[in-house]
Scaffold this motif. Sequence first.
Motif, PDB file in Angstrom:
ATOM      1  N   UNK A 218     -17.938 -28.232 -24.585  1.00  0.00           N
ATOM      2  CA  UNK A 218     -16.696 -28.670 -25.211  1.00  0.00           C
ATOM      3  C   UNK A 218     -15.718 -29.219 -24.174  1.00  0.00           C
ATOM      4  N   UNK A 219     -15.651 -28.576 -23.018  1.00  0.00           N
ATOM      5  CA  UNK A 219     -14.750 -29.050 -21.965  1.00  0.00           C
ATOM      6  C   UNK A 219     -15.124 -30.464 -21.545  1.00  0.00           C
ATOM      7  N   UNK A 220     -16.403 -30.760 -21.497  1.00  0.00           N
ATOM      8  CA  UNK A 220     -16.844 -32.095 -21.083  1.00  0.00           C
ATOM      9  C   UNK A 220     -16.698 -33.108 -22.206  1.00  0.00           C
ATOM     10  N   UNK A 221     -16.812 -32.649 -23.445  1.00  0.00           N
ATOM     11  CA  UNK A 221     -16.485 -33.535 -24.560  1.00  0.00           C
ATOM     12  C   UNK A 221     -15.020 -33.952 -24.451  1.00  0.00           C
ATOM     13  N   UNK A 222     -14.187 -32.995 -24.047  1.00  0.00           N
ATOM     14  CA  UNK A 222     -12.764 -33.277 -23.877  1.00  0.00           C
ATOM     15  C   UNK A 222     -12.494 -34.302 -22.786  1.00  0.00           C
ATOM     16  N   UNK A 223     -13.451 -34.485 -21.887  1.00  0.00           N
ATOM     17  CA  UNK A 223     -13.319 -35.500 -20.840  1.00  0.00           C
ATOM     18  C   UNK A 223     -13.930 -36.833 -21.255  1.00  0.00           C
ATOM     19  N   UNK A 224     -14.464 -36.876 -22.488  1.00  0.00           N
ATOM     20  CA  UNK A 224     -15.026 -38.120 -23.000  1.00  0.00           C
ATOM     21  C   UNK A 224     -16.470 -38.365 -22.645  1.00  0.00           C
ATOM     22  N   UNK A 225     -17.205 -37.324 -22.198  1.00  0.00           N
ATOM     23  CA  UNK A 225     -18.598 -37.511 -21.816  1.00  0.00           C
ATOM     24  C   UNK A 225     -19.502 -37.576 -23.035  1.00  0.00           C
TER      25      UNK A 225
ATOM     26  N   UNK B 206      -8.548 -35.174 -27.046  1.00  0.00           N
ATOM     27  CA  UNK B 206      -9.314 -34.618 -25.931  1.00  0.00           C
ATOM     28  C   UNK B 206      -8.631 -33.386 -25.342  1.00  0.00           C
ATOM     29  N   UNK B 207      -7.309 -33.403 -25.303  1.00  0.00           N
ATOM     30  CA  UNK B 207      -6.575 -32.236 -24.806  1.00  0.00           C
ATOM     31  C   UNK B 207      -6.815 -31.034 -25.715  1.00  0.00           C
ATOM     32  N   UNK B 208      -6.924 -31.288 -27.008  1.00  0.00           N
ATOM     33  CA  UNK B 208      -7.188 -30.204 -27.965  1.00  0.00           C
ATOM     34  C   UNK B 208      -8.539 -29.559 -27.678  1.00  0.00           C
ATOM     35  N   UNK B 209      -9.563 -30.377 -27.380  1.00  0.00           N
ATOM     36  CA  UNK B 209     -10.882 -29.832 -27.076  1.00  0.00           C
ATOM     37  C   UNK B 209     -10.839 -28.989 -25.803  1.00  0.00           C
ATOM     38  N   UNK B 210     -10.160 -29.494 -24.799  1.00  0.00           N
ATOM     39  CA  UNK B 210     -10.063 -28.750 -23.538  1.00  0.00           C
ATOM     40  C   UNK B 210      -9.335 -27.431 -23.751  1.00  0.00           C
ATOM     41  N   UNK B 211      -8.215 -27.457 -24.486  1.00  0.00           N
ATOM     42  CA  UNK B 211      -7.446 -26.237 -24.734  1.00  0.00           C
ATOM     43  C   UNK B 211      -8.241 -25.230 -25.553  1.00  0.00           C
TER      44      UNK B 211
ATOM     45  N   UNK C 203     -14.303 -36.930 -31.180  1.00  0.00           N
ATOM     46  CA  UNK C 203     -15.450 -36.080 -30.876  1.00  0.00           C
ATOM     47  C   UNK C 203     -16.753 -36.855 -31.013  1.00  0.00           C
ATOM     48  N   UNK C 204     -16.810 -37.728 -32.006  1.00  0.00           N
ATOM     49  CA  UNK C 204     -18.013 -38.527 -32.216  1.00  0.00           C
ATOM     50  C   UNK C 204     -18.220 -39.567 -31.121  1.00  0.00           C
ATOM     51  N   UNK C 205     -17.131 -39.941 -30.453  1.00  0.00           N
ATOM     52  CA  UNK C 205     -17.220 -41.040 -29.498  1.00  0.00           C
ATOM     53  C   UNK C 205     -17.191 -42.382 -30.195  1.00  0.00           C
TER      54      UNK C 205
END
Length: 224
Positions: free
Chosen positions: A172-179, A149-154, A110-112
């Motif tokens: 959150x969905x975009x965090x799940x994509x690594x943005x 990342x899948x957890x964030x998307x779900x 999440x922090x990147x």
Amino acid sequence: MGLPLDAAVGRERAPGSVRVFVVDSHELVREGLRDFLEGEGLEVVGECWSAAEASRRIVEAGADVVVLDGPLPDGTGIEVCRYVRSVDSDLQCLMMTSYVDDEVLRSVVLAGAAGYVLRQVRGHHLARAIRRAATGESLLGTEVVERARAWFVNATADPGFGSLTGAEREVLARIGKGLSDRQISEALGLAETRVRGLVSTLLVKLGFGGGSGPAVGRPTDALP
């Protein structure tokens, strides 16, 4: 908080040198890390204890790698990492933690951050992790990153997180994509300050901020 996104980053230094910034809420931890890292031939360009100060000083210092505590008196290491990497995507962060489980790994993703270091890690392993991170290498396995990342998307569709607003779910969905925060800002047409505010709220609601859940790097842990 911090610098404008077009802030210049000065990195003129001797070839092969690595500049490190240390963020920890405990003075003795910072002093111990500084002494050790300098003894290993790494250049410590700064240290501080607060999220606000870290966000301002890290990029100004031209650091290559930040060794970063999770819970801070005025925020979290997650927020600091996401912010400074939005300003300078070449800057790498290592989160400090006393243990590792799925929630801690999600915090790191999440922090990147490039990865994590255990507080009880042997000294030469810490120096090696910093040097690896400085080259842009991820210290996390691909499977770990993809699972987090899948957890964030779900979570965006999970009724258990019913308190999330529409905007928070979009972020959150975009965090799940690594943005990064900057990329999310551009994708959603929101001011980056707005995105950072949404991320801060998400950290609390998902158990990563405000003292909820297992924090990355508890202040009471021993020095490495």
